[in-house]
Design a protein around this motif. Structure first.
Motif, PDB file in Angstrom:
ATOM      1  N   CYS A 174       0.812  -1.213   0.000  1.00 23.50           N
ATOM      2  CA  CYS A 174       0.000   0.000   0.000  1.00 23.50           C
ATOM      3  C   CYS A 174       0.846   1.263   0.000  1.00 23.50           C
ATOM      4  O   CYS A 174       1.998   1.257   0.446  1.00 23.50           O
ATOM      5  CB  CYS A 174      -0.891   0.051   1.247  1.00 23.50           C
ATOM      6  SG  CYS A 174      -2.255  -1.106   1.238  1.00 23.50           S
ATOM      7  N   LEU A 198      -8.482  -2.630   2.879  1.00 26.43           N
ATOM      8  CA  LEU A 198      -8.601  -2.671   1.423  1.00 26.43           C
ATOM      9  C   LEU A 198     -10.070  -2.665   1.004  1.00 26.43           C
ATOM     10  O   LEU A 198     -10.414  -2.116  -0.045  1.00 26.43           O
ATOM     11  CB  LEU A 198      -7.886  -3.889   0.852  1.00 26.43           C
ATOM     12  CG  LEU A 198      -7.533  -3.765  -0.634  1.00 26.43           C
ATOM     13  CD1 LEU A 198      -6.478  -2.689  -0.852  1.00 26.43           C
ATOM     14  CD2 LEU A 198      -7.069  -5.073  -1.220  1.00 26.43           C
ATOM     15  N   VAL A 208      -6.949   0.583  -6.976  1.00 25.94           N
ATOM     16  CA  VAL A 208      -6.314  -0.653  -6.526  1.00 25.94           C
ATOM     17  C   VAL A 208      -6.002  -1.494  -7.756  1.00 25.94           C
ATOM     18  O   VAL A 208      -6.841  -1.642  -8.649  1.00 25.94           O
ATOM     19  CB  VAL A 208      -7.239  -1.430  -5.572  1.00 25.94           C
ATOM     20  CG1 VAL A 208      -6.641  -2.784  -5.214  1.00 25.94           C
ATOM     21  CG2 VAL A 208      -7.518  -0.603  -4.317  1.00 25.94           C
TER      22      VAL A 208
END
Length: 316
Positions: A174, A198, A208
């Motif tokens: 991340c 997430l 993402v």
């Protein structure tokens, strides 16, 4: 905090096995092509092995590290937040002892993927392994279905949040500031299952993506989520339900999707799995339904030979 590294490796420990801890650290110390920081954040262990950890760093002349010690056990999420407080990398990669980065340029390529596509999070394929009672190790590879690799926007939200087709937490890297932001949202409500962040990112339409490599070697049968404990299954379900409540209270312009999410979350609480399956079948958009059918009849698990040469380097 000012970002001065490419990636911060954040190793979370609680009563760790020393050999596994040192192997995990070495899988980061051998990384090439990027500026790396390593943080070990311990969650109140009886023995945190910080002396041995510092000895290893000295052996490799590695000085870009921080050791964070919690005096008592605070849970995974708060332990993460404590470690993140000293992270100075643009990206953060979390792992636990016994799990390893697979290959010496893996983090570099993973970071490049995130940079080139401006991703806040990127998920990868995984090699699962377990050690049998006779001491031999066996492994399987978990490949992400090709259909899921390219899902974006609403389709990703349906797959990830309504169909629960989620990524393994250990297979996620991340952007540090984004990870920190969402961890603070779930702190105090979600205790152990930090990968719920997430789900929040996907709900918020954050970008993402997918890193198409077997980037992680992951031990099963020993951690919280894979040991098969009824107690831990109950605690993780409680975390999941807490995350559902947080998501329901997040603002969104997509009220149609939010209403579907609320309906399914309520049905899960009432254990109406058959109704959930019917809802997924008859109320979801058709291409996701057919995507689910394809994934159901195409196993993503296959036998795998462990990368023994790389593991030998980690053990030496």
């Amino acid at each position: 905090m000012k970002e001065i590294y490419d990636v911060s490796a954040l190793i979370l420990t609680y009563n760790p096995n020393l050999q596994k801890l040192l192997m995990t650290l070495k899988s980061f110390l051998l990384q090439k092509g990027l500026l790396l920081q390593i943080i070990v954040s311990d969650d109140g262990s009886e023995e945190n092995y910080f002396t041995e950890v510092e000895r290893m760093f000295k052996k490799y002349n590695f000085t870009k590290y921080k050791l964070v010690k919690n005096e008592s056990n605070v849970g995974t999420v708060k332990n993460l937040i404590g470690g993140l407080a000293v992270c100075q990398g643009k990206y953060v990669k979390t792992l636990s002892p016994g799990d390893f980065i697979n290959g010496e340029y893996t983090l570099f390529r993973w970071m490049q993927k995130m940079q080139s596509e401006q991703l806040v999070a990127a998920c990868a394929d995984v090699i699962y392994y377990r050690t049998r009672k006779d001491g031999k190790q066996e492994a399987v590879s978990q490949k992400t279905h090709p259909q899921r690799k390219n899902l974006v926007g609403r389709k990703l939200k349906v797959s990830y949040l309504l169909c629960d087709d989620i990524f393994l937490g250990a297979a996620i890297m991340c952007e540090t500031k984004t990870f920190r932001y969402y961890l603070n949202i779930i702190s105090g409500k979600v205790i152990y299952a930090e990968d719920n962040v997430l789900r929040l990112m996907v709900f918020d339409d954050k970008k993402v993506g997918f890193f198409d490599e077997e980037a992680i070697i992951y031990e099963i049968g020993d951690g919280i989520s894979t040991q098969g404990s009824v107690k831990w299954a109950r605690l993780l379900r409680k975390d999941w339900e807490a995350a559902d409540k947080i998501i329901i209270n997040l603002p969104t312009k997509d009220l149609e999707f939010k209403n579907k999410f609320i309906t399914i979350a309520k049905m899960k609480l009432e254990n109406k799995s058959n109704q959930i399956n019917k809802l997924l079948r008859y109320c979801m958009i058709s291409d996701i339904f057919f995507y689910k059918l394809k994934t159901k009849f195409n196993s993503r698990l296959s036998s795998k030979i462990l990368p023994t040469q790389w593991l030998s380097r980690l053990q030496s």
